[in-house]
Design a protein around this motif. Structure first.
Motif, PDB file in Angstrom:
ATOM      1  N   ILE A   8      27.396  23.650  34.527  1.00  0.00           N
ATOM      2  CA  ILE A   8      28.219  22.725  33.725  1.00  0.00           C
ATOM      3  C   ILE A   8      28.565  23.375  32.382  1.00  0.00           C
ATOM      4  O   ILE A   8      29.703  23.297  31.919  1.00  0.00           O
ATOM      5  N   ILE A   9      27.589  24.041  31.780  1.00  0.00           N
ATOM      6  CA  ILE A   9      27.869  24.689  30.483  1.00  0.00           C
ATOM      7  C   ILE A   9      28.968  25.746  30.670  1.00  0.00           C
ATOM      8  O   ILE A   9      29.930  25.804  29.903  1.00  0.00           O
ATOM      9  N   SER A  10      28.865  26.547  31.739  1.00  0.00           N
ATOM     10  CA  SER A  10      29.890  27.589  31.956  1.00  0.00           C
ATOM     11  C   SER A  10      31.260  26.953  32.192  1.00  0.00           C
ATOM     12  O   SER A  10      32.273  27.441  31.698  1.00  0.00           O
ATOM     13  N   LEU A  12      32.426  24.035  31.146  1.00  0.00           N
ATOM     14  CA  LEU A  12      33.032  23.371  29.977  1.00  0.00           C
ATOM     15  C   LEU A  12      33.135  24.296  28.754  1.00  0.00           C
ATOM     16  O   LEU A  12      33.624  23.884  27.705  1.00  0.00           O
ATOM     17  N   ALA A  13      32.678  25.548  28.928  1.00  0.00           N
ATOM     18  CA  ALA A  13      32.637  26.472  27.777  1.00  0.00           C
ATOM     19  C   ALA A  13      34.011  26.675  27.152  1.00  0.00           C
ATOM     20  O   ALA A  13      34.125  26.969  25.963  1.00  0.00           O
ATOM     21  N   ASP A  14      35.077  26.496  27.945  1.00  0.00           N
ATOM     22  CA  ASP A  14      36.431  26.746  27.412  1.00  0.00           C
ATOM     23  C   ASP A  14      36.954  25.595  26.551  1.00  0.00           C
ATOM     24  O   ASP A  14      38.056  25.661  26.018  1.00  0.00           O
ATOM     25  N   GLY A  15      36.161  24.512  26.421  1.00  0.00           N
ATOM     26  CA  GLY A  15      36.562  23.417  25.533  1.00  0.00           C
ATOM     27  C   GLY A  15      37.529  22.422  26.184  1.00  0.00           C
ATOM     28  O   GLY A  15      37.924  21.446  25.558  1.00  0.00           O
ATOM     29  N   LYS A  16      37.909  22.658  27.468  1.00  0.00           N
ATOM     30  CA  LYS A  16      38.836  21.715  28.129  1.00  0.00           C
ATOM     31  C   LYS A  16      38.062  20.543  28.739  1.00  0.00           C
ATOM     32  O   LYS A  16      36.887  20.665  29.053  1.00  0.00           O
ATOM     33  N   SER A  17      38.783  19.424  28.929  1.00  0.00           N
ATOM     34  CA  SER A  17      38.140  18.233  29.512  1.00  0.00           C
ATOM     35  C   SER A  17      38.110  18.326  31.033  1.00  0.00           C
ATOM     36  O   SER A  17      39.063  18.827  31.647  1.00  0.00           O
ATOM     37  N   PRO A  61      32.904  25.414  20.980  1.00  0.00           N
ATOM     38  CA  PRO A  61      32.626  26.337  22.087  1.00  0.00           C
ATOM     39  C   PRO A  61      31.114  26.517  22.252  1.00  0.00           C
ATOM     40  O   PRO A  61      30.395  26.613  21.263  1.00  0.00           O
ATOM     41  N   VAL A  62      30.661  26.498  23.482  1.00  0.00           N
ATOM     42  CA  VAL A  62      29.234  26.720  23.748  1.00  0.00           C
ATOM     43  C   VAL A  62      29.140  27.918  24.671  1.00  0.00           C
ATOM     44  O   VAL A  62      29.617  27.882  25.797  1.00  0.00           O
ATOM     45  N   GLN A  63      28.567  28.970  24.130  1.00  0.00           N
ATOM     46  CA  GLN A  63      28.499  30.186  24.928  1.00  0.00           C
ATOM     47  C   GLN A  63      27.032  30.586  25.013  1.00  0.00           C
ATOM     48  O   GLN A  63      26.343  30.608  23.992  1.00  0.00           O
ATOM     49  N   MET A  64      26.574  30.864  26.217  1.00  0.00           N
ATOM     50  CA  MET A  64      25.158  31.184  26.384  1.00  0.00           C
ATOM     51  C   MET A  64      24.894  32.658  26.039  1.00  0.00           C
ATOM     52  O   MET A  64      25.793  33.495  26.129  1.00  0.00           O
TER      53      MET A  64
END
Ligand code: BTN
Length: 327
Positions: A8-10, A12-17, A61-64
Motif C-alpha cells: 500500500i505504501i508503494s 500510494l507513494a506517488d501522492g495520487k488517490s 510523499p512517503v518513500q521507504m
C-alpha cells in the motif's frame, strides 16, 4: 510491517488517490482490511487523507528506505568500512540494537538503520521522537584501540561530518552546538548519541547513534525543545536514501581519520560552523556548572570557556545559552 502494508505504501507513494476497492482488488484483500491498514498508517504518523468519492492518498510523499539504493550510492571506501548493514522496520532504539549486536560478536563498522524507533534515546535522558518513515535513525559500531579518555573529540568528529553531508544536500546555514548538536538558528535539526564501553588493554567499543529530522509529521507536537526538519528548511521532501548515503560517506572516513590522526584535523572544520563562539553560556555536568563566554574548542575537542578570570577547558557535559535569543 507486513507485506500488504508495504504494498500500500508503494502504491500510494506517488501522492495520487486510489479507492479502497481498487487497493483491495490489487492486493486481494477486503476494503475493510484496507481501512484497517490505513488506520495503522495514520497511527504511525503517515498522513493518510480519505476523500469521499476519490479514496485514499498520502498528503506528503512517503518513500521507504532502500538498502540497495543506499549501498549503491556509497563510495568504495565507505562500502569497505561497513562489514554488516542491517535495515530494520522498527526497533526500540538503534543504539540498543547495536549494543546487543556487539555482544553477539558483530564486527566493527556494522551499521543498523531503521524506519521507526519506539524508544529512541536522546542525550540527557531525553526521548528522541522517531515517527515511521519520516526521518533518519541509524547507529554504527566502531572499535577503537584507544582508551575512552582519548575519545573526547568523537562527538565533534561525527557532528562535523553529519553537518558536511547535510550541506552537500543543500541544507545550508547549519551550525554546531558543542558537544554534538546540529542547529539551524535556534532550532535543532540533528543529534548524536554515543555509548562507550571501556574494555581492558586501552580499547573502547563505541556505538554512534545519529538522528536527523527529515520530514517530521505535523502530529509530532510533544517535542520538548525547539526543532526543525529538512523539509521545513528546503521546502522539499528529500530522498532519505540519498541523505543516508551522504552521511555514511562522511562519517566512516572521518572515523578512520580520527582513529589514525586524532582530533587535530577536525579543529578547523568545527570552527567553520561553531555556533557558540562568543556567546554567553553555562556549561554543566553532574559535578559542576561553569558560566563564561564560549571561545571555540581545543585540540582534543574540549570546549574553551573564558570565565571572569581564566580560560577553562570543559570536556564532558552540555551547554545552555544564557540568552537563548542570541543569534
Ligand atoms: C540528542 O539528544 O541530541 C541525541 C539524539 C540521538 C538520536 C539518535 S536516533 C538513532 C540513535 N538511536 C537512538 O536511540 N538515539 C540515536
Amino acid at each position: 510491517m507486513n507485506n500488504n502494508t508495504y504494498q500500500i505504501i508503494s502504491l500510494l507513494a506517488d501522492g495520487k488517490s486510489r479507492s479502497g476497492q481498487e487497493i483491495g482488488d490489487l492486493l486481494n484483500i477486503t476494503r475493510s482490511a484496507v481501512w484497517k491498514i490505513m488506520h495503522k498508517l495514520t497511527e504511525l504518523g503517515i498522513p493518510v487523507e480519505r476523500n469521499q468519492g476519490k479514496g485514499y492518498r498520502f498528503t506528503r510523499p512517503v518513500q521507504m528506505l532502500d538498502k540497495e539504493v543506499i549501498w549503491q550510492a556509497l563510495s568504495p571506501k565507505t562500502q569497505q568500512l561497513i562489514p554488516r548493514f542491517t535495515l530494520l522496520d522498527t526497533v526500540d532504539s538503534t543504539n540498543n540494537t547495536m549494543l546487543a549486536k556487539i555482544k553477539e560478536g558483530k564486527p566493527s563498522g556494522s551499521l543498523v538503520l531503521t524506519e521507526h524507533q519506539t524508544s529512541g534515546r536522546g542525550r540527557l535522558g531525553r526521548t528522541w521522537h522517531s515517527p515511521y518513515a519520516a526521518n533518519i535513525y541509524l547507529a554504527l559500531y566502531w572499535h577503537f584501540t584507544k582508551d575512552t579518555s582519548e575519545l573526547s573529540g568523537l562527538s565533534q568528529v561525527i557532528s562535523t561530518a553529519v553537518l558536511s553531508a547535510l550541506a552537500e544536500n543543500n541544507v545550508s546555514d547549519l551550525t554546531l552546538k558543542w558537544p554534538n548538536d546540529i542547529y539551524h538558528g535556534q532550532k535543532k535539526l540533528a543529534g548524536v548519541l554515543i555509548d562507550l564501553i571501556a574494555e581492558p588493554h586501552s580499547s573502547t567499543e563505541s556505538v554512534i547513534g545519529i538522528g536527523v529530522n527529515v520530514s517530521m509529521p505535523s502530529t509530532e507536537n510533544e517535542i520538548d525543545q525547539p526543532w526543525t526538519d529538512i523539509h521545513t528548511l528546503t521546502n522539499e521532501f528529500p530522498d532519505r536514501n540519498i541523505i543516508v548515503s551522504s552521511i555514511l560517506n562522511a562519517i566512516y572516513p572521518a572515523l578512520e581519520e580520527f582513529d589514525s590522526q586524532g582530533f587535530a584535523p577536525f579543529v578547523t572544520r568545527w570552527a567553520e560552523h561553531d555556533g557558540l563562539t562568543g556567546k554567553a553560556i553555562t556549561a554543566f555536568n553532574a559535578q559542576q556548572e561553569i558560566e563564561g563566554i564560549a571561545e571555540g574548542i581545543g585540540p582534543k575537542g574540549e570546549l574553551l570557556i573564558q570565565t571572569s578570570d581564566k580560560m577553562i577547558p570543559f570536556c564532558n557535559g552540555s551547554v545552555r545559552l544564557r540568552d537563548p535569543q542570541a543569534k
